[in-house]
Design an enzyme around this catalytic site. Structure first.
Site, mmCIF file in Angstrom:
data_model
loop_
_atom_site.group_PDB
_atom_site.id
_atom_site.type_symbol
_atom_site.label_atom_id
_atom_site.label_comp_id
_atom_site.label_asym_id
_atom_site.label_seq_id
_atom_site.Cartn_x
_atom_site.Cartn_y
_atom_site.Cartn_z
ATOM 1 N N HIS B 66 34.327 29.661 56.734
ATOM 2 C CA HIS B 66 34.654 29.578 55.312
ATOM 3 C C HIS B 66 35.626 28.448 54.999
ATOM 4 C CE1 HIS B 66 35.184 30.489 51.206
ATOM 5 N NE2 HIS B 66 36.489 30.465 51.367
ATOM 6 N N LYS B 108 31.448 25.757 39.232
ATOM 7 C CA LYS B 108 31.250 26.060 40.644
ATOM 8 C C LYS B 108 30.688 27.469 40.777
ATOM 9 C CE LYS B 108 33.635 25.979 45.077
ATOM 10 N NZ LYS B 108 34.938 26.171 45.700
ATOM 11 N N SER B 111 30.267 33.132 46.293
ATOM 12 C CA SER B 111 29.670 34.426 46.620
ATOM 13 C C SER B 111 30.752 35.427 46.981
ATOM 14 C CB SER B 111 28.728 34.262 47.809
ATOM 15 O OG SER B 111 29.446 33.751 48.912
ATOM 16 N N HIS B 112 30.479 36.667 46.756
ATOM 17 C CA HIS B 112 31.300 37.753 47.295
ATOM 18 C C HIS B 112 30.358 38.808 47.866
ATOM 19 C CE1 HIS B 112 35.819 38.756 46.612
ATOM 20 N NE2 HIS B 112 35.622 37.877 47.551
ATOM 21 N N ASN B 113 29.488 38.339 48.767
ATOM 22 C CA ASN B 113 28.420 39.193 49.285
ATOM 23 C C ASN B 113 28.943 40.332 50.148
ATOM 24 O OD1 ASN B 113 26.815 37.280 48.087
ATOM 25 N ND2 ASN B 113 26.349 36.207 49.992
ATOM 26 N N ARG B 133 39.714 31.442 39.137
ATOM 27 C CA ARG B 133 40.923 30.710 39.550
ATOM 28 C C ARG B 133 40.571 29.297 40.015
ATOM 29 N NH1 ARG B 133 42.056 35.730 41.323
ATOM 30 N NH2 ARG B 133 41.604 35.380 43.508
ATOM 31 N N GLN B 257 39.802 43.372 48.852
ATOM 32 C CA GLN B 257 40.963 43.313 47.978
ATOM 33 C C GLN B 257 40.673 44.045 46.669
ATOM 34 O OE1 GLN B 257 39.000 40.985 49.204
ATOM 35 N NE2 GLN B 257 40.066 39.064 49.529
ATOM 36 N N GLU B 329 45.031 38.178 51.783
ATOM 37 C CA GLU B 329 44.199 37.656 50.699
ATOM 38 C C GLU B 329 44.394 38.488 49.442
ATOM 39 O OE1 GLU B 329 40.220 36.964 52.127
ATOM 40 O OE2 GLU B 329 40.920 35.468 53.554
ATOM 41 N N SER B 330 45.613 38.915 49.205
ATOM 42 C CA SER B 330 45.928 39.587 47.941
ATOM 43 C C SER B 330 45.483 38.682 46.803
ATOM 44 C CB SER B 330 47.438 39.841 47.834
ATOM 45 O OG SER B 330 47.840 40.778 48.806
ATOM 46 N N SER B 551 27.572 30.882 52.429
ATOM 47 C CA SER B 551 27.760 32.252 52.909
ATOM 48 C C SER B 551 26.777 32.521 54.037
ATOM 49 C CB SER B 551 27.542 33.241 51.760
ATOM 50 O OG SER B 551 27.583 34.557 52.255
#
Lengths: 235, 747
Positions: B66, B108, B111-113, B133, B257, B329-330, B551
């Site tokens: 990543h 942009k 992904s948050h797979n 963000r 998170q 990764e808060s 990803s």
């Protein structure tokens, strides 16, 4: 002379810029933006409490905003007869602040809903209708809320009946169960206070002021407020 | 975010351990951090000593796919990234293109797979937060979201739970922050059962002079942290299971998170005010690898070093170790580089939003990342070793996937009853109305939405700019499974076609490449082929790539997802009066097919759903023809000849016509006749590219046909727009109401 407007901004407000734009660029009136830690200036004719998620809607929608410093000045203005319009989260704030009767609870569909609805105006003249928005007229305005289910206890229903401003209806103006998007009692979409100078409504008039974006019916409410202030001034 | 972390997909636990600094680095610990023996040897060479556990953690995340793109970088380097409109290409938080009149569009997709597969609501919500963000860290106000969602069939209860949770999570987060979701896609295939794909694209606008970069400058400038406090959430999937590392009080540590959209809204508004003040040197959000990645990337881009004191980091859990503080990764955290003399003003702006300016470090000229905690130096690493000189993975022998493809001609079309086929397809979750989804999203907030979700591209106005901005996001795993190179070329062309159909000139593209393991021959081959196809198509269509996301490891022991590159594209409608609807407008209009004749129905979504098989052959594209047809349609739009236009993609001509009817006001349908020599299966179901369905008034037909002839584009009149009926001569006959009833079934 046109009315002087204030738009109140809480952290988490997200329709504040839309309201300011509708007033400034479409209605072409003077607008001041009032931060939640400040007070609404004296020389203001109309106050808008915009939609969004004030303070993240933590605790209850509108509950924390109702306690914020700016609301003391909104209350003073309201008691003095200044016109106040609260839309969506702004309606929730006004109810939580006790400036309007009732509460707004979770939609009976249990989902956020964003689409156009039809409203029948129940207003008989007054600052939010004037002569341009006759009683029984049907408006098309967008809604976007998860907590728009208006509730007042049965014993208060008669008392507020005279103050119902808008009801959800079908395109022909028929107030039916099918036309009710959120379970509001008696299809109520907006109410005023007893004095008639404070209006709260879930649908967004400030989103319906340009044909490019799908409709201009919201202008009729904002224009009525303008005209009312001009009429009062003219004496 | 842990999306590219293999640990996350192989399901290793995430037991919480208080890591102390006095940990002996054993080969087992190294392996748990995902480092190969060769990589660890390189690490020792770089440091000249054994790492501390905090340093090992930093190397582990910074060398992960990543952060380092180590597997994908050689391929991504081949993509076209330059063009007259490109202001910022890959390498920044997001890409930026020039819209004209001093306006820039920043966009942009991410992904948050993996998080969404584990905890759909929070996984999807925090995915929205992360991509927003990236946009406002560039100095742009986010004005729109689009989501590309892929799931297993909802008749399996777990899939239905994931679908509902993901939609709800996107809705709650986006609605609260006040960014409208204006479009997207929703696709169902069994291959996404174990690994759903949740890709979210965000679009922002800024004046050129407001654009911000993530390159630190100047020695002695301050690192200012603002936003949420740091907790143990989302720490690297690496785990410590061995007894000597575990304290008795080990607690479960959530690996996904939790999002706080109200905090996001506050840091968004504060960031925009900060940038307007002109006092920010560089800015980055803390996304993957949190404090480590955001700080080191800004410093390394500026050729600087960093000294950081972790005691100054706001913390919301007790006894956080250096390891945890560096890797947490808060969510909803930002890191700005600020000159010391500007700190008071920056702090005042942040205070307005009830945020604190926490100075956690400063830039140095050492080129090293030096981290102190409780008076001890916990890390001292040369920055290039973690940011740029990343070890190259051992090459994987790429080889095509073995496919069991059924030829389309073996389907028994004689047995198909077309009325029933269309109604069944319309009520299938892939094609059914997405109203139940987009009505949960506030798609009008910010009052810019000109074309609402539900038909073709999303279209926005931007106050103060004379044009309209069109955007789309498209993928097709089925096409890419059959042939990742051709499939990706077709997907890219489809995205451009979606823009062209509404009258927009395609400007630039972004992408999210969703694949299985790059360490396996098939995954490695699919990825290489897809990127090659993406580059070819973007070059031919003149749409440079301005950024993207990769990803990998979207696979489980029993299945991998189809290779699913998703392409997001933005385009410009110079003259707003030329905005063209995707739905039938007037009874009596003539329906015309533009583009080459269909020759087969391979790759058809409808045949896939009907048979359960992979039905081939693959769709292929002639990019020169594609470009010619697109330019022709834009010319027709410019000349005001068209009353409506849509492109042909999944579901073929049949679904394109049905959607033009379903989206129309007042139930307009059509009466269509196929050519006598044309087999309905190929004509109606083919998903071959470079084709549009358009309508025009009867008076314009001759000029449309003549213009098409001159342009060398095949144009075939198909029939007429009719009220209430939907018939295709000799094949099917339905009412628009019947279509509507089948289509409008909520999930």
């Amino acid at each position: 002379m046109s009315a002087r407007w204030a738009v109140v901004i809480f952290p988490g407000s997200n329709c504040d810029r839309d309201f300011v734009r509708a007033l400034r660029d479409v209605l072409r009136v003077e607008v001041v933006e009032v931060w939640h830690k400040d007070s609404v200036p004296e020389a203001i004719d109309c106050i808008a409490i915009p939609g969004g998620f004030s303070y993240g809607d933590y605790l209850r929608a509108g509950a924390l905003a109702a306690m914020s410093p700016v609301m003391a000045s909104v209350r003073t203005h309201a008691e003095r007869g200044t016109l106040v319009i609260g839309v969506c989260n702004g309606f929730q704030v006004l109810c939580e602040a006790g400036l309007l009767p009732g509460v707004l609870t979770k939609n009976d569909t249990l989902r956020f809903r964003c689409h156009d609805v039809y409203l029948r105006s129940e207003l008989n003249g007054g600052p939010f209708a004037g002569t341009g928005l006759p009683q029984g007229e049907v408006l098309r305005l967008p809604i976007a809320h998860g907590f728009g289910n208006y509730y007042v206890p049965p014993e208060q229903r008669d008392a507020i009946e005279r103050h119902v401003a808008f009801r959800y209806c079908d395109p022909l103006g028929d107030v039916s169960r099918r036309a009710n998007p959120n379970g509001s009692v008696d299809n109520i979409a907006g109410v005023t206070n007893a004095a008639g100078n404070v209006l709260g409504m879930m649908p967004h008039p400030e989103r319906a002021v340009e044909a490019l974006l799908g409709g201009t019916d919201g202008l009729r409410i904002l224009q009525a407020m303008q005209d009312w202030v001009a009429g009062v001034r003219a004496g | 975010m842990i999306r590219n972390n293999e640990k996350a997909t192989t399901g290793q636990g995430t037991r919480g351990i208080l890591v102390t600094t006095r940990i002996e680095i054993t080969p087992a610990i190294v392996e748990e951090h995902g480092l190969t023996p060769a990589e660890y040897a390189y690490l020792l060479e770089v440091l000249g000593r054994e790492p501390t556990i905090a340093e090992l953690g930093v190397f582990s995340v910074m060398w992960s796919e990543h952060c380092s793109y180590k597997h994908s970088r050689p391929h991504l380097a081949t993509l076209p990234t330059k063009g007259p409109a490109v202001l910022h290409g890959p390498g920044e938080n997001a890409g930026a293109v020039d819209l004209g009149e001093g306006w820039a569009c920043v966009f942009k997709v991410e992904s948050h797979n993996h998080p969404s597969a584990v905890e759909p609501y929070e996984g999807a919500a925090t995915g929205v937060g992360g991509i927003l963000r990236d946009i406002f860290a560039m100095g742009a106000r986010p004005i729109a979201l689009l989501d590309a969602l892929r799931f297993g069939p909802p008749d399996e209860a777990r899939n239905a739970w994931i679908i509902r949770g993901v939609v709800h999570g996107i809705a709650d987060y986006g609605n609260c922050v006040g960014v409208p979701v204006i479009g997207g896609e929703f696709s169902i295939d069994p291959c996404y059962t174990d690994n759903c794909l949740v890709n979210v694209m965000a679009i922002g606008v800024a004046r050129h002079e407001e654009l911000m970069t993530a390159r630190a400058e100047g020695v002695g400038n301050l690192l200012v942290y603002y936003g949420n406090a740091t907790g143990r959430d989302g720490i690297h999937g690496a785990t410590f299971a061995s007894a000597e590392l575990t304290e008795d009080s080990a607690e479960d540590r959530p690996c996904v998170q939790v999002g706080d959209p109200f905090m996001e809204k506050k840091i968004l508004e504060a960031t925009i005010e900060l940038i307007a003040s002109g006092r920010i040197v560089a800015l980055q959000d803390m996304g993957a690898a949190g404090l480590t990645c955001s700080s080191t990337e800004m410093a390394d881009k500026g050729g600087l070093g960093l000294r950081m004191n972790l005691d100054k980091v706001p913390q919301r859990a007790a006894n956080l170790t250096a390891y945890e503080l560096l890797l947490s990764e808060s969510q909803e955290r930002m890191l700005a580089v600020v000159r010391p003399e500007d700190l008071p003003l920056v702090a005042r702006i942040l205070r307005k939003w009830d945020l604190d300016a926490c100075v956690v470090g400063e830039t140095t000229d050492t080129g090293r990342f030096v981290v102190e905690h409780h008076g001890t130096v916990e890390a001292n690493i040369p920055l290039p070793a973690i940011c740029t000189h990343v070890p190259k993975p051992e090459p994987v022998q790429a080889a095509p996937a073995a496919l069991d493809v059924r030829d389309w001609t073996t389907v028994d079309f004689a047995a198909i009853e077309w009325n029933g086929l269309l109604l069944a397809a319309l009520s299938s979750p892939h094609f059914a109305s997405k109203r139940w989804i987009y009505e949960q999203y506030d798609h009008q907030v910010q009052t810019n939405t000109v074309v609402r979700p539900g038909a073709g591209a999303g279209v926005l106005r931007i106050a103060g700019w004379s044009g309209l901005l069109a955007s789309t996001i498209d993928g097709n795993g089925l096409w890419c499974m059959l042939d990742p190179y051709e499939g990706t070329r077709c997907v890219t062309a489809e995205a451009a076609r979606n823009l062209v159909a509404c009258g927009a000139r395609p400007l630039a593209a972004t992408n999210n490449l969703n694949f299985g393991s790059p360490r396996k021959p098939a995954g490695s081959w699919q990825f290489a082929e897809a990127v090659r196809g993406l580059g070819d198509a973007c070059r031919a269509l003149g749409t440079p790539i301005t950024g993207g996301n990769v990803s990998f490891y979207n696979e489980s022991p029993r299945m991998a997802v189809f290779p699913t590159p998703v392409v997001g594209m933005v385009g410009v409608i110079d003259d707003p009066s030329r905005l063209t609807p995707a739905t039938f407008r007037n009874e009596g209009d003539v329906v015309v097919l533009l583009g080459p004749a269909a020759t087969h129905a391979g790759g058809s979504r409808i045949l896939r759903d009907l048979t359960g098989d992979l039905v081939g052959p693959a769709v292929r594209i002639d990019l020169a023809m594609e470009k010619r047809v697109q330019e022709h349609v834009l010319r027709l739009v410019g000349d005001g000849v068209l009353t409506a236009a849509t492109d042909i993609a999944d579901g073929g001509l049949l679904m394109a016509l049905a959607e033009m009817a379903l989206g129309s006001d007042g139930g307009l349908g059509c009466e269509i006749d196929l050519a006598a020599d044309e087999a309905p299966a190929a004509a109606l179901l083919s998903e071959q590219p470079s084709r549009f369905v358009v309508t025009c008034t009867p008076g314009d037909v001759e000029s449309l046909l003549a213009l098409s002839r001159d342009a060398g584009v095949r144009a075939v009149p198909l029939g007429t727009v009719r009220g209430g009926v939907f018939s295709i001569g000799g094949v099917l006959s339905l009412t628009v109401y019947e279509l509507y009833e089948a289509w409008e079934k909520p999930l």
